[in-house]
Scaffold this motif. Sequence first.
Motif, PDB file in Angstrom:
ATOM      1  N   ALA A 188       0.827  -1.210   0.000  1.00 22.49           N
ATOM      2  CA  ALA A 188       0.000   0.000   0.000  1.00 22.49           C
ATOM      3  C   ALA A 188       0.857   1.253   0.000  1.00 22.49           C
ATOM      4  O   ALA A 188       0.473   2.276  -0.585  1.00 22.49           O
ATOM      5  N   SER A 189       2.004   1.213   0.623  1.00 21.90           N
ATOM      6  CA  SER A 189       2.860   2.401   0.651  1.00 21.90           C
ATOM      7  C   SER A 189       3.484   2.671  -0.713  1.00 21.90           C
ATOM      8  O   SER A 189       3.805   3.819  -1.035  1.00 21.90           O
ATOM      9  N   ALA A 190       3.653   1.655  -1.533  1.00 23.66           N
ATOM     10  CA  ALA A 190       4.233   1.831  -2.861  1.00 23.66           C
ATOM     11  C   ALA A 190       3.199   2.209  -3.910  1.00 23.66           C
ATOM     12  O   ALA A 190       3.562   2.469  -5.065  1.00 23.66           O
ATOM     13  N   LEU A 191       1.931   2.267  -3.536  1.00 27.00           N
ATOM     14  CA  LEU A 191       0.872   2.562  -4.499  1.00 27.00           C
ATOM     15  C   LEU A 191       1.008   3.955  -5.090  1.00 27.00           C
ATOM     16  O   LEU A 191       0.891   4.132  -6.303  1.00 27.00           O
ATOM     17  N   GLN A 192       1.279   4.948  -4.269  1.00 21.18           N
ATOM     18  CA  GLN A 192       1.376   6.314  -4.765  1.00 21.18           C
ATOM     19  C   GLN A 192       2.540   6.457  -5.748  1.00 21.18           C
ATOM     20  O   GLN A 192       2.386   7.066  -6.802  1.00 21.18           O
ATOM     21  N   GLY A 193       3.681   5.893  -5.432  1.00 21.77           N
ATOM     22  CA  GLY A 193       4.827   5.981  -6.336  1.00 21.77           C
ATOM     23  C   GLY A 193       4.584   5.280  -7.657  1.00 21.77           C
ATOM     24  O   GLY A 193       5.002   5.763  -8.711  1.00 21.77           O
ATOM     25  N   THR A 194       3.891   4.155  -7.605  1.00 17.41           N
ATOM     26  CA  THR A 194       3.592   3.414  -8.833  1.00 17.41           C
ATOM     27  C   THR A 194       2.630   4.190  -9.722  1.00 17.41           C
ATOM     28  O   THR A 194       2.834   4.286 -10.933  1.00 17.41           O
ATOM     29  N   VAL A 195       1.587   4.748  -9.128  1.00 16.37           N
ATOM     30  CA  VAL A 195       0.598   5.484  -9.910  1.00 16.37           C
ATOM     31  C   VAL A 195       1.208   6.763 -10.476  1.00 16.37           C
ATOM     32  O   VAL A 195       0.990   7.106 -11.644  1.00 16.37           O
ATOM     33  N   GLU A 196       1.990   7.470  -9.679  1.00 15.07           N
ATOM     34  CA  GLU A 196       2.620   8.693 -10.176  1.00 15.07           C
ATOM     35  C   GLU A 196       3.684   8.389 -11.223  1.00 15.07           C
ATOM     36  O   GLU A 196       3.983   9.235 -12.060  1.00 15.07           O
ATOM     37  N   GLY A 197       4.266   7.202 -11.200  1.00 13.77           N
ATOM     38  CA  GLY A 197       5.214   6.817 -12.235  1.00 13.77           C
ATOM     39  C   GLY A 197       4.541   6.606 -13.575  1.00 13.77           C
ATOM     40  O   GLY A 197       5.114   6.878 -14.624  1.00 13.77           O
ATOM     41  N   VAL A 198       3.316   6.122 -13.567  1.00 12.51           N
ATOM     42  CA  VAL A 198       2.569   5.896 -14.802  1.00 12.51           C
ATOM     43  C   VAL A 198       2.027   7.218 -15.339  1.00 12.51           C
ATOM     44  O   VAL A 198       2.244   7.572 -16.496  1.00 12.51           O
ATOM     45  N   ALA A 199       1.316   7.950 -14.507  1.00  9.21           N
ATOM     46  CA  ALA A 199       0.747   9.245 -14.899  1.00  9.21           C
ATOM     47  C   ALA A 199       0.667  10.109 -13.648  1.00  9.21           C
ATOM     48  O   ALA A 199      -0.130   9.820 -12.756  1.00  9.21           O
ATOM     49  N   PRO A 200       1.464  11.169 -13.553  1.00 10.32           N
ATOM     50  CA  PRO A 200       1.502  11.982 -12.334  1.00 10.32           C
ATOM     51  C   PRO A 200       0.158  12.630 -11.974  1.00 10.32           C
ATOM     52  O   PRO A 200      -0.173  12.769 -10.810  1.00 10.32           O
ATOM     53  N   TRP A 201      -0.620  12.996 -12.968  1.00 16.61           N
ATOM     54  CA  TRP A 201      -1.899  13.652 -12.702  1.00 16.61           C
ATOM     55  C   TRP A 201      -2.939  12.665 -12.187  1.00 16.61           C
ATOM     56  O   TRP A 201      -3.916  13.061 -11.551  1.00 16.61           O
ATOM     57  N   LEU A 202      -2.761  11.376 -12.453  1.00 13.43           N
ATOM     58  CA  LEU A 202      -3.758  10.375 -12.097  1.00 13.43           C
ATOM     59  C   LEU A 202      -3.930  10.240 -10.587  1.00 13.43           C
ATOM     60  O   LEU A 202      -5.036   9.988 -10.103  1.00 13.43           O
TER      61      LEU A 202
END
Length: 106
Positions: A51-65
């Motif tokens: 769960a802690s890595a979720l934000q980094g993964t999502v921002e790596g794909v699309a920062p605005w998402l």
Amino acid sequence: MLRFFSRLFGYVVLAAGFVGLVYDGARSIANNGARVTSLSDLLLTLFKERASALQGTVEGVAPWLWQVLVLPLTLAPACLIGLVLGAFLLWLGQPRREPIGFLNRP
């Protein structure tokens, strides 16, 4: 077959949402105030490391998402998301309606 799995998963998610609603209600009564379990609290409870890595993964794909879609969803009540997702899956898996005016028998 896909409709069956959609209905099955819809019932499971709907039941989980209802259990979450009862849990939040009991906790609110015990604490004399409204207490709601957010989706981020549920994710942290179930998946501590990932769960802690979720934000980094999502921002790596699309920062605005993260700001537009994922963050508001994680702050929403988990029971509400479960109930809505379960109802949507049940709607998606409903059997086809027969057209009016056509005979089914030869």
